[in-house]
Design a protein around this motif. Sequence first.
Motif, PDB file in Angstrom:
ATOM      1  N   UNK A 125      -7.353  11.876  -2.755  1.00  0.00           N
ATOM      2  CA  UNK A 125      -7.745  11.709  -4.165  1.00  0.00           C
ATOM      3  C   UNK A 125      -6.569  12.003  -5.092  1.00  0.00           C
ATOM      4  N   UNK A 126      -5.357  11.970  -4.552  1.00  0.00           N
ATOM      5  CA  UNK A 126      -4.165  12.275  -5.339  1.00  0.00           C
ATOM      6  C   UNK A 126      -3.512  11.031  -5.933  1.00  0.00           C
ATOM      7  N   UNK A 127      -4.124   9.877  -5.723  1.00  0.00           N
ATOM      8  CA  UNK A 127      -3.603   8.625  -6.267  1.00  0.00           C
ATOM      9  C   UNK A 127      -4.640   8.025  -7.205  1.00  0.00           C
ATOM     10  N   UNK A 128      -4.248   6.966  -7.921  1.00  0.00           N
ATOM     11  CA  UNK A 128      -5.179   6.313  -8.846  1.00  0.00           C
ATOM     12  C   UNK A 128      -6.403   5.785  -8.101  1.00  0.00           C
ATOM     13  N   UNK A 129      -6.206   5.257  -6.899  1.00  0.00           N
ATOM     14  CA  UNK A 129      -7.307   4.769  -6.068  1.00  0.00           C
ATOM     15  C   UNK A 129      -7.577   5.778  -4.958  1.00  0.00           C
ATOM     16  N   UNK A 130      -8.761   6.378  -4.977  1.00  0.00           N
ATOM     17  CA  UNK A 130      -9.150   7.314  -3.923  1.00  0.00           C
ATOM     18  C   UNK A 130      -9.412   6.502  -2.656  1.00  0.00           C
ATOM     19  N   UNK A 131      -9.004   7.036  -1.493  1.00  0.00           N
ATOM     20  CA  UNK A 131      -9.264   6.305  -0.261  1.00  0.00           C
ATOM     21  C   UNK A 131      -9.549   7.243   0.907  1.00  0.00           C
ATOM     22  N   UNK A 132     -10.321   6.689   1.864  1.00  0.00           N
ATOM     23  CA  UNK A 132     -10.608   7.373   3.114  1.00  0.00           C
ATOM     24  C   UNK A 132      -9.449   7.116   4.073  1.00  0.00           C
ATOM     25  N   UNK A 133      -9.089   8.110   4.851  1.00  0.00           N
ATOM     26  CA  UNK A 133      -8.139   7.929   5.937  1.00  0.00           C
ATOM     27  C   UNK A 133      -8.941   8.156   7.215  1.00  0.00           C
ATOM     28  N   UNK A 142      -6.683   2.948   6.451  1.00  0.00           N
ATOM     29  CA  UNK A 142      -6.898   3.377   5.064  1.00  0.00           C
ATOM     30  C   UNK A 142      -7.943   2.452   4.437  1.00  0.00           C
ATOM     31  N   UNK A 143      -9.026   3.058   3.937  1.00  0.00           N
ATOM     32  CA  UNK A 143     -10.117   2.284   3.336  1.00  0.00           C
ATOM     33  C   UNK A 143     -10.322   2.766   1.905  1.00  0.00           C
ATOM     34  N   UNK A 144     -10.142   1.882   0.929  1.00  0.00           N
ATOM     35  CA  UNK A 144     -10.372   2.288  -0.467  1.00  0.00           C
ATOM     36  C   UNK A 144     -11.811   2.754  -0.667  1.00  0.00           C
TER      37      UNK A 144
END
Length: 180
Positions: A125-133, A142-144
């Motif tokens: 959640x440290x980027x503009x788009x949160x994603x699952x790893x 990596x899934x947005x």
Amino acid sequence: MRKEDCYFLGKITRRHGLAGNVILKLDTDQPELYNKLESIFVEINGLLVPFFIEKSSWSKLDALNLALKNSSEAMIDQVLGKNVYLPLASLPKLSGKQFYYHEIIGFEIFDQNDNNCGVIRSVNDQTAQVYFITNLDGKEVVIPMIKNWILEVDREERIIKMELPEGLIDVFLVPSKKDE
């Protein structure tokens, strides 16, 4: 209190005024949930130390001005720049498609065709788009995390079902062909 039984709330960033108050910068989408804090845990030298709050007021939309009970100059010096935590048990239970990031670690993601897309290792959640790893067949995927893509969250089965664009998972699994 153990750190693994808590969640990160924010950071004490600075002093406020001369009365021993501090500013707690919250790391949350819903700061209004924290306007009546009674206590906090501050991480000092790897340990979570409880502090009781005498009174609090809003400094900014995402920052609280806290007056800590029985505070001294030395105590305030110790908490400056430190991370603040609250017990996981204090979080309200979520239902439906809502979830806390920490609670879905270990969940499996399936697409709309019931294809396994991996086990969630972490959430960025440290980027503009949160994603699952996720980890799928030993590979990182990596899934947005787009709310409209989430079809279902099954807490009992520990599964998240998502509507994913065709070919998204293949980007991580299918070896690329070298240009000739």
